[in-house]
Design an enzyme around this catalytic site. Structure first.
Site, PDB file in Angstrom:
ATOM      1  N   THR A 157      50.664  39.210  37.045  1.00  0.00           N
ATOM      2  CA  THR A 157      50.944  38.579  35.755  1.00  0.00           C
ATOM      3  C   THR A 157      52.445  38.571  35.458  1.00  0.00           C
ATOM      4  O   THR A 157      53.146  39.537  35.739  1.00  0.00           O
ATOM      5  CB  THR A 157      50.195  39.329  34.642  1.00  0.00           C
ATOM      6  OG1 THR A 157      48.797  39.260  34.899  1.00  0.00           O
ATOM      7  CG2 THR A 157      50.477  38.729  33.282  1.00  0.00           C
ATOM      8  N   GLY A 196      49.903  48.007  35.516  1.00  0.00           N
ATOM      9  CA  GLY A 196      49.771  49.422  35.218  1.00  0.00           C
ATOM     10  C   GLY A 196      50.540  50.275  36.203  1.00  0.00           C
ATOM     11  O   GLY A 196      50.504  50.042  37.411  1.00  0.00           O
ATOM     12  N   GLU A 444      43.043  40.531  33.923  1.00  0.00           N
ATOM     13  CA  GLU A 444      42.361  39.933  35.079  1.00  0.00           C
ATOM     14  C   GLU A 444      41.511  38.723  34.685  1.00  0.00           C
ATOM     15  O   GLU A 444      40.411  38.537  35.189  1.00  0.00           O
ATOM     16  CB  GLU A 444      41.510  40.985  35.805  1.00  0.00           C
ATOM     17  CG  GLU A 444      42.326  42.103  36.386  1.00  0.00           C
ATOM     18  CD  GLU A 444      43.556  41.613  37.131  1.00  0.00           C
ATOM     19  OE1 GLU A 444      43.442  40.663  37.922  1.00  0.00           O
ATOM     20  OE2 GLU A 444      44.648  42.160  36.901  1.00  0.00           O
TER      21      GLU A 444
END
Length: 680
Positions: A157, A196, A444
């Site tokens: 992303t 993350g 996602e």
């Protein structure tokens, strides 16, 4: 320690043995005992106890505490794994099980706001397995598993692009002379954003970038990029990396940003199982690149388990609190009753338990289907063709993930509200549960985009049904044009009505696109103008599939028999039926629009049966949530502990508050007192 008397009475009066349910829920007696032993091993470790509630820490303090505790946690987990399985074989299944430990009860109990290394063991290592060649796996996989100089993240992303991965801007240009890829984020919107562990934890990232060779574009590919020095952990030259700051939830994850400026990597650090660039710059495409977006499919499949877990955490807290909390009289002369004795409260809480259990049945089926599709792809690779269920898996994983995350986050918030004012306290822990569940709505695959992807598949299948082609099993109802025949089985009636609604919504979406295209607009513009009809079709399909599959899975369990005790079978059947009826009633507008033959009398039968199921499940509500076997650390809630000592725990937590460690806060002397004396 004493147990609340109301909870004791509930447990004594239940007809369901919570241990029987717990054994079924865990997958068997051995699995249940192993999980409990693992809980004891970790929860009794004083180094893994939080001295202060995380909400009282600063963002920086929370990260540092989370890293310290997660390293201790992983060391103990590795020790346990070596005892259990000395010769560990890395596989997708093994990583799935390990990830479920991290995101399931154990990881949640220790890290209510998650922690930075989850992505390393899920998306990073899964992508290495799925997209890396044997040589690349030999070089990276074992080191990654042991975190031997490799702590990874998955950077897809970007600041300006998310679900629309073809729009990603990050570039990888191949330098033929030096046999290296040169990676750049050419604009601010091209910065990687959200991965993350990226902020301060990871030192290697799998970066999705647009590949160019001699100026020719070859699509998105995955690259292994070292972003921090293996020894000093300093960002490497050309790397701009950091943490994106606090979020609504999941504040232990260390989500980060990443900019790359002329960062060079060797040619062998493009993951090359599905495509590769030869030394001379020749691009070679291997099998159809499932695993270019295969990591996303994998995460969407297991996200269903994540959100049902959060939903059932919240339902356990709300159920126990609703028994302990007394509110109002039902009969004028009688004392106040438990809130759960009010039908209105039952209608808030029990359908969420039913939803969580039904999602579990569907998620187990979905994982088996995922494994089946992976096997098909491997077989097709070897045989050079054959059946391919990937489009069906992709469509299902999209709409089920979208609808489940939407309904689970809505359900968690409803359960918070069902606990009144106390549910708003951080110590109730609904904020952490909601934050992680709501995050899944977007990561996602954003909700609406996923629905549109499913809708495209549905329209194609509808067109195929008109041509009498064979349809995938999940959409076989698209060729069933028979009208609803209302029979004695209300749940079956409701499922069939939902399927008819889905069929008609798909038909309307197809007709809408055709109408717009007849006005000489492009197919893309026709799809945009039909967006409302397309998303409605995908939502209707998800509801039809969830209800049909949950009923089929229940019947499959009952046929197998085995460890399913009769009372467990009865209660699970009541839960699945409640889920079906609740889904039907929640979708009543859509259902009645497309099933004009349903009468008011038939609707009242459904509502009456719905209320009968609430009454039948009410005596077993506490036994049911006990059967999920959540340790108090997993719930992390003053309202939901097993002993039901709600008011005592609320006061204990308030007294732990750092603000209450001194009778007079220093701000009184520095600010309040001067103001009171007129000196400000």
């Amino acid at each position: 320690m004493s147990v609340n008397a109301d909870l004791q009475r509930e447990r004594a009066a239940a007809t369901l043995d919570s241990e029987d349910f717990a054994r079924w829920w865990a997958g068997g007696a051995a699995q249940l005992e192993e999980r409990r032993a693992l809980d004891r091993r970790f929860y009794e470790d004083p180094e893994l106890v939080e001295p202060v509630h995380p909400s009282c820490l600063s963002y920086k303090e929370r990260y540092e505490q989370t890293v310290a505790r997660s390293t201790r946690f992983l060391a103990k987990l590795r020790e346990w794994q070596r005892e259990k399985q000395p010769q560990l074989q890395l596989s997708v299944n093994m990583l799935r099980d390990f990830r479920l430990l991290l995101s399931g009860s154990l990881g949640t109990g220790l890290f209510q706001q998650s922690f930075p290394l989850r992505v390393h063991f899920s998306m990073f290592m899964t992508t290495l397995l799925g997209q890396g060649t044997e040589e690349q796996q030999a070089q990276w996989l074992n080191r990654a598993w042991h975190m031997d100089g490799v702590v990874g993240t998955y950077a897809q992303t970007e600041l300006g692009h998310g679900t629309f991965i073809r729009g990603l801007e990050t570039r990888a240009d191949y330098d033929v002379e030096r046999q290296e890829f040169v990676l750049n984020t050419p604009s601010q919107s091209a910065y990687k954003w959200w991965p993350g562990g990226l902020g301060n934890t990871a030192n290697v990232a799998i970066v999705l970038a647009q590949l160019y060779v001699r100026g020719k574009h070859y699509g998105l590919q995955s690259f292994l990029v070292r972003i921090r020095d293996e020894r000093s952990h300093e960002p490497l030259p050309g790397v701009d990396v950091g943490d994106i700051g606090p979020r609504l939830g999941g504040n232990g994850v260390n989500n980060g940003f990443l900019g790359l400026h002329d960062v060079r990597i060797p040619r062998n650090q493009m993951l090359a199982k599905n495509a590769q660039v030869l030394a001379d710059g020749t691009f070679v495409q291997g099998r159809p690149p499932l695993l270019l977006y295969g990591t996303m499919v994998y995460v969407r499949v297991i996200t269903l388990k994540d959100v049902l877990f959060g939903l059932l955490q919240a339902a356990t807290i709300a159920t126990r609190y609703s028994v302990v909390r007394r509110q109002s009289r039902i009969d004028g002369d009688q004392p106040e009753v438990s809130v759960l004795d009010h039908v209105t409260q039952q209608a808030k809480v029990l359908p969420q338990i039913a939803r969580g259990v039904s999602y579990r049945l569907v998620s187990d089926w979905l994982w088996r289907f995922y494994e089946q599709v992976l096997g098909q792809l491997e077989d097709n690779q070897a045989a050079g063709g054959g059946r391919n269920s990937l489009p069906e898996l992709h469509a299902l994983s999209c709409c089920l993930k979208a609808v489940a995350t939407d309904e689970a986050s809505e359900g968690v918030d409803l359960l918070r509200k069902s606990c009144g004012g106390h549910g708003f306290l951080s110590s109730a822990n609904f904020d952490s549960i909601y934050g992680l569940t709501a995050a899944a709505y977007t990561y996602e695959g954003e909700y609406t985009v996923l629905l549109l992807q499913t809708a495209r598949f549905l329209v194609r299948q509808y067109v195929d049904s008109l041509k009498r082609k064979v349809l995938p099993p999940s959409v076989s109802y698209l060729r069933d044009t028979a009208r609803l025949v209302w029979g004695k089985n209300l749940a079956a009636n409701c499922v069939r009505a939902l399927e008819i609604s889905a069929l008609e919504q798909v038909r309307q979406a197809w007709q809408s696109q055709r109408t717009h295209q007849s006005s000489r607009v492009s197919a893309e513009m026709a799809a945009n103008l039909s967006g409302r009809q397309l998303t409605a079709a995908a939502i209707a399909h998800a509801h039809a599939f969830f209800t049909r599959n949950a009923m089929d899975e229940l019947e499959g369990l009952r046929r197998k028999g085995g460890d399913l005790e009769p009372q467990v079978s009865l209660v699970v059947g009541q839960l699945v039926e409640l889920f079906v009826l609740d889904t039907f009633l929640r979708q009543a507008g859509c259902v009645l629009r497309w099933n004009g033959g349903i009468t008011g009398t038939q609707l009242r039968f459904v509502e009456r049966r719905y209320e009968e199921l609430l009454a039948q499940l009410r005596p077993n509500a506490v036994a049911l949530v006990d059967g999920f076997d959540f340790h108090d650390r997993v719930l992390g809630s003053t309202l939901g502990c097993h002993d039901g000592r709600v008011y005592e725990r609320l006061m204990e937590e308030a007294r732990r508050n750092p603000l209450n460690q001194e009778p007079v806060n220093s701000s009184f002397y520095s600010h309040m007192l001067p103001m009171m004396r007129g000196k400000l």
